[in-house]
Design an enzyme around this catalytic site. Structure first.
Site, PDB file in Angstrom:
ATOM      1  N   SER A 240       0.834  -1.223   0.000  1.00 52.00           N
ATOM      2  CA  SER A 240       0.000   0.000   0.000  1.00 52.00           C
ATOM      3  C   SER A 240       0.862   1.264   0.000  1.00 52.00           C
ATOM      4  O   SER A 240       0.595   2.207  -0.758  1.00 52.00           O
ATOM      5  CB  SER A 240      -0.961   0.005   1.187  1.00 52.00           C
ATOM      6  OG  SER A 240      -0.293  -0.287   2.399  1.00 52.00           O
ATOM      7  N   HIS A 270      -1.920  -8.942   1.789  1.00 54.79           N
ATOM      8  CA  HIS A 270      -1.608  -7.688   2.499  1.00 54.79           C
ATOM      9  C   HIS A 270      -2.769  -7.382   3.460  1.00 54.79           C
ATOM     10  O   HIS A 270      -3.127  -8.221   4.289  1.00 54.79           O
ATOM     11  CB  HIS A 270      -1.343  -6.602   1.444  1.00 54.79           C
ATOM     12  CG  HIS A 270      -0.822  -5.297   1.959  1.00 54.79           C
ATOM     13  ND1 HIS A 270      -0.209  -5.148   3.183  1.00 54.79           N
ATOM     14  CD2 HIS A 270      -0.828  -4.035   1.407  1.00 54.79           C
ATOM     15  CE1 HIS A 270       0.149  -3.883   3.357  1.00 54.79           C
ATOM     16  NE2 HIS A 270      -0.228  -3.185   2.291  1.00 54.79           N
ATOM     17  N   HIS A 317       5.587 -12.903   7.311  1.00 54.38           N
ATOM     18  CA  HIS A 317       5.810 -11.507   6.918  1.00 54.38           C
ATOM     19  C   HIS A 317       7.022 -11.433   5.994  1.00 54.38           C
ATOM     20  O   HIS A 317       7.963 -12.217   6.124  1.00 54.38           O
ATOM     21  CB  HIS A 317       6.042 -10.611   8.141  1.00 54.38           C
ATOM     22  CG  HIS A 317       5.820  -9.169   7.843  1.00 54.38           C
ATOM     23  ND1 HIS A 317       6.824  -8.357   7.361  1.00 54.38           N
ATOM     24  CD2 HIS A 317       4.703  -8.409   7.905  1.00 54.38           C
ATOM     25  CE1 HIS A 317       6.320  -7.152   7.151  1.00 54.38           C
ATOM     26  NE2 HIS A 317       5.044  -7.148   7.469  1.00 54.38           N
ATOM     27  N   ARG A 326       2.896  -5.058  16.601  1.00 52.51           N
ATOM     28  CA  ARG A 326       1.511  -4.558  16.458  1.00 52.51           C
ATOM     29  C   ARG A 326       0.537  -5.641  16.919  1.00 52.51           C
ATOM     30  O   ARG A 326      -0.521  -5.351  17.455  1.00 52.51           O
ATOM     31  CB  ARG A 326       1.245  -4.151  15.000  1.00 52.51           C
ATOM     32  CG  ARG A 326       2.171  -3.062  14.484  1.00 52.51           C
ATOM     33  CD  ARG A 326       2.001  -2.835  12.992  1.00 52.51           C
ATOM     34  NE  ARG A 326       2.288  -4.038  12.219  1.00 52.51           N
ATOM     35  CZ  ARG A 326       2.108  -4.155  10.917  1.00 52.51           C
ATOM     36  NH1 ARG A 326       1.629  -3.135  10.221  1.00 52.51           N
ATOM     37  NH2 ARG A 326       2.404  -5.272  10.275  1.00 52.51           N
ATOM     38  N   ASP A 374      -2.440  -8.649  11.430  1.00 53.45           N
ATOM     39  CA  ASP A 374      -3.793  -9.036  11.030  1.00 53.45           C
ATOM     40  C   ASP A 374      -4.346 -10.224  11.814  1.00 53.45           C
ATOM     41  O   ASP A 374      -5.552 -10.472  11.798  1.00 53.45           O
ATOM     42  CB  ASP A 374      -3.808  -9.364   9.529  1.00 53.45           C
ATOM     43  CG  ASP A 374      -3.421  -8.153   8.693  1.00 53.45           C
ATOM     44  OD1 ASP A 374      -3.905  -7.059   9.011  1.00 53.45           O
ATOM     45  OD2 ASP A 374      -2.641  -8.300   7.741  1.00 53.45           O
TER      46      ASP A 374
HETATM   47  N1  CMX Z   1       1.038 -19.844   5.548  1.00 53.41           N
HETATM   48  C1  CMX Z   1       1.510 -20.755   4.656  1.00 53.41           C
HETATM   49  N2  CMX Z   1       2.569 -20.549   3.869  1.00 53.41           N
HETATM   50  C2  CMX Z   1       3.210 -19.395   4.025  1.00 53.41           C
HETATM   51  C3  CMX Z   1       2.824 -18.426   4.956  1.00 53.41           C
HETATM   52  C4  CMX Z   1       1.675 -18.683   5.730  1.00 53.41           C
HETATM   53  N3  CMX Z   1       1.191 -17.787   6.614  1.00 53.41           N
HETATM   54  N4  CMX Z   1       3.658 -17.368   4.862  1.00 53.41           N
HETATM   55  C5  CMX Z   1       4.543 -17.668   3.906  1.00 53.41           C
HETATM   56  N5  CMX Z   1       4.275 -18.886   3.398  1.00 53.41           N
HETATM   57  C6  CMX Z   1       4.935 -19.554   2.279  1.00 53.41           C
HETATM   58  C7  CMX Z   1       4.889 -18.646   1.046  1.00 53.41           C
HETATM   59  O1  CMX Z   1       3.639 -18.751   0.383  1.00 53.41           O
HETATM   60  C8  CMX Z   1       6.052 -19.163   0.244  1.00 53.41           C
HETATM   61  O2  CMX Z   1       5.640 -20.355  -0.381  1.00 53.41           O
HETATM   62  P1  CMX Z   1       6.157 -20.729  -1.870  1.00 53.41           P
HETATM   63  O3  CMX Z   1       7.642 -20.922  -1.722  1.00 53.41           O
HETATM   64  O4  CMX Z   1       5.417 -21.966  -2.203  1.00 53.41           O
HETATM   65  O5  CMX Z   1       5.807 -19.567  -2.747  1.00 53.41           O
HETATM   66  C9  CMX Z   1       7.069 -19.531   1.333  1.00 53.41           C
HETATM   67  O6  CMX Z   1       6.309 -19.694   2.551  1.00 53.41           O
HETATM   68  C10 CMX Z   1       8.118 -18.469   1.568  1.00 53.41           C
HETATM   69  O7  CMX Z   1       7.470 -17.246   1.853  1.00 53.41           O
HETATM   70  P2  CMX Z   1       8.151 -16.135   2.780  1.00 53.41           P
HETATM   71  O8  CMX Z   1       9.422 -15.729   2.126  1.00 53.41           O
HETATM   72  O9  CMX Z   1       8.226 -16.593   4.190  1.00 53.41           O
HETATM   73  O10 CMX Z   1       7.061 -14.974   2.753  1.00 53.41           O
HETATM   74  P3  CMX Z   1       6.846 -13.859   1.630  1.00 53.41           P
HETATM   75  O11 CMX Z   1       7.741 -12.710   1.948  1.00 53.41           O
HETATM   76  O12 CMX Z   1       6.914 -14.422   0.254  1.00 53.41           O
HETATM   77  O13 CMX Z   1       5.323 -13.438   1.906  1.00 53.41           O
HETATM   78  C11 CMX Z   1       3.447 -12.901   3.228  1.00 53.41           C
HETATM   79  C12 CMX Z   1       4.948 -12.686   3.033  1.00 53.41           C
HETATM   80  C13 CMX Z   1       2.966 -11.975   4.331  1.00 53.41           C
HETATM   81  C14 CMX Z   1       2.721 -12.518   1.926  1.00 53.41           C
HETATM   82  C15 CMX Z   1       3.186 -14.376   3.600  1.00 53.41           C
HETATM   83  O14 CMX Z   1       3.808 -14.663   4.838  1.00 53.41           O
HETATM   84  C16 CMX Z   1       1.715 -14.731   3.673  1.00 53.41           C
HETATM   85  O15 CMX Z   1       1.124 -15.062   2.632  1.00 53.41           O
HETATM   86  N6  CMX Z   1       1.085 -14.672   4.887  1.00 53.41           N
HETATM   87  C17 CMX Z   1      -0.341 -14.912   5.037  1.00 53.41           C
HETATM   88  C18 CMX Z   1      -1.124 -13.688   4.585  1.00 53.41           C
HETATM   89  C19 CMX Z   1      -0.962 -12.544   5.583  1.00 53.41           C
HETATM   90  O16 CMX Z   1      -1.114 -12.706   6.778  1.00 53.41           O
HETATM   91  N7  CMX Z   1      -0.697 -11.350   5.046  1.00 53.41           N
HETATM   92  C20 CMX Z   1      -0.646 -10.110   5.861  1.00 53.41           C
HETATM   93  C21 CMX Z   1       0.771  -9.553   6.038  1.00 53.41           C
HETATM   94  C22 CMX Z   1       0.722  -8.268   6.827  1.00 53.41           C
HETATM   95  C23 CMX Z   1       0.053  -7.184   6.042  1.00 53.41           C
HETATM   96  O17 CMX Z   1       0.603  -6.744   5.032  1.00 53.41           O
HETATM   97  O18 CMX Z   1      -1.067  -6.801   6.398  1.00 53.41           O
END
Ligand code: CMX
Length: 441
Positions: A240, A270, A317, A326, A374
């Site tokens: 964002s 996000h 994250h 947070r 979140d």
């Molecule tokens: N559940 C399952 N798998 C997860 C995970 C979770 N909560 N978080 C990361 N992973 C997976 C990723 O999908 C990725 O898988 P692939 O290799 O198959 O693509 C792997 O773990 C590595 O990811 P990462 O390097 O740890 O995390 P990223 O930086 O790529 O992504 C985020 C960060 C937040 C998008 C991810 O942790 C996620 O999808 N979390 C759940 C959604 C969420 O809570 N988002 C809110 C974040 C805060 C905000 O912005 O509001």
């Protein structure tokens, strides 16, 4: 000194630092870029500059150098509350100074002069299908305000001047932060309360007025203040904030920029994750069919989600490598609020907190098995009766406006360039990989 005068002094004092860095030290190398960073979302590449907040992977966010507890402790409090007003935080975020009470009073007063929303904005939102997502309504509402952009007016006046352009961004930014809670309350009442709208109470500060406008209790005033401050800023690389910065870098005005930023916030990876968390919990409870949640059935539900190839919402994250402070600030609020700490939903979220990091570690994919903001935020809303969880990202968007607007005010103050990273092709990556790296000279 007024907010604007303070800001003017700060921006003018800061400009020579940026000039010196670019003119005298501009070619000094501060980072390297690897192939996986190109393909993997530019993770960790140091290529954005902001002084509004900084996110340390271990420690979490600092707003203007202060941790969350330090920020809450330092700022003047709302009358009769242990929480600061959002208005005092706005002063702090923009200037880096903790405002005096007279400075806060001035911002509270000025905020009220800016919070009127023209009726055509409400008409534009009303014209949407009632089952449109509230984030669509919020984004449309912000974009509908664009017509009166002072920055766009200045640009089109023929007198555009890079040195004073920030003052017009500041005007729009201030209008946006003052108006967005009014639009959000309107959307809430339109969608979930049969369009029963409640007028602004001019005696109240921003958080208290938001609580009033959505028909909430006295205690919710602090929830709103805390929530908007906690969600305000997370340095500038998140979707964002980065989108807002990127769009504004083309000199699109703050309305265009923040409407775009909100569209990014509406993604489930996000800001929309806060709605997904509640959706996940409700689905889980449905499957329990009246049985009590236990560590065993929570573990099973987490594995079911992971085995279905889905993410566990609220966990992980891109930068953080420990529990999000947070999350902890909101958990602390739950633990210290009578009634809330014994709430079944809070207990379930606490049980997920005990369980999910172990499951995610065993699953072995995510770099961070800990909860983010979140994972906890919906519980508090739910407890106070804001149970329409598709609205939760709107609340995030109201808070995030503070950070995004402070950032682009400074972007213009310091004259940051249009953003335009360089693309490469897959052939190029393969060639450079075969050569052991791209020759840089
Ligand atoms: N559940 C399952 N798998 C997860 C995970 C979770 N909560 N978080 C990361 N992973 C997976 C990723 O999908 C990725 O898988 P692939 O290799 O198959 O693509 C792997 O773990 C590595 O990811 P990462 O390097 O740890 O995390 P990223 O930086 O790529 O992504 C985020 C960060 C937040 C998008 C991810 O942790 C996620 O999808 N979390 C759940 C959604 C969420 O809570 N988002 C809110 C974040 C805060 C905000 O912005 O509001």
């Amino acid at each position: 000194m007024s907010l604007k005068e303070t800001l003017k002094q700060k921006i003018e004092a800061h400009r020579p630092r940026i000039t010196k860095l670019t003119k005298e030290m501009g070619k000094i190398i501060i980072d390297q870029v690897s192939i996986d960073q190109c393909i993997g979302g530019a993770r960790d590449i140091r290529s954005l500059v902001t002084d509004i907040s900084y996110l340390d992977p271990q420690e979490g966010i600092r707003f203007r150098g202060k941790t969350i507890p330090e920020t809450f402790a330092a700022l003047p409090k709302a009358a009769g509350s242990t929480y600061p007003t959002v208005e005092s935080f706005w002063f702090f975020l923009l200037t880096g100074d903790v405002p005096t009470q007279p400075q806060v009073d001035e911002v509270v007063k000025e905020w009220k002069t800016r919070q009127g929303v023209p009726s055509y904005v409400f008409d534009a939102i009303r014209a949407l299908p009632r089952d449109s997502h509230p984030m669509v309504m919020l984004s449309v509402g912000i974009l509908a305000l664009q017509k009166d952009s002072k920055f766009a007016g200045f640009y089109n006046s023929g007198k555009f001047n890079k040195m004073t352009a920030w003052e017009y961004v500041y005007e729009d930014a201030y209008d946006i932060v003052a108006r967005i809670p009014i639009i959000a309350a309107f959307i809430y009442n339109l969608k979930y309360r049969g369009d029963k709208q409640i007028a602004i109470d001019p005696k109240l500060d921003m958080g208290a007025n938001f609580a009033h406008m959505i028909g909430q209790s006295e205690q919710y005033k602090d929830v709103a203040r805390m929530y908007f401050i906690l969600h305000s800023d997370h340095e500038s690389g998140n979707v964002s904030a980065h989108t807002t910065h990127l769009v504004h870098s083309a000199l699109s005005d703050p309305y265009y920029a923040y409407s775009a930023g909100l569209n990014g916030l509406a993604g489930p990876l996000h800001g929309l994750a806060n709605q997904e968390v509640l959706g996940w919990i409700m689905e889980f409870q449905k499957k329990l069919n009246g049985a009590a949640p236990t560590k065993e059935n929570v573990t099973k539900a987490l594995w079911d989600t992971l085995n279905a190839g889905q993410v566990v919402p609220g966990y992980g994250h891109a930068v953080l490598r420990k529990t999000d402070p947070r999350y902890m600030a909101q958990r602390e609020f739950c633990l210290t609020t009578p009634g809330l700490k014994d709430d079944p939903l809070f207990k379930l979220v606490a049980m997920i907190f005990e369980t999910a990091p172990g499951v995610l570690t065993e699953h072995g994919k995510t770099k961070n098995p800990w909860p983010n903001v979140d994972a906890q935020s919906g519980v508090i809303q739910w407890y106070y009766g804001v149970k329409e969880w598709d609205f939760y990202t709107v609340l995030f968007g109201v808070g995030r406006a503070l950070g995004c607007m402070a950032n682009i005010t400074w972007d213009r103050g310091l004259g940051y360039a249009i953003e335009r990273p360089k693309s490469v092709t897959t052939d190029m990556l393969e060639k450079w990989a075969a050569e052991g790296g791209r020759k840089l000279s």
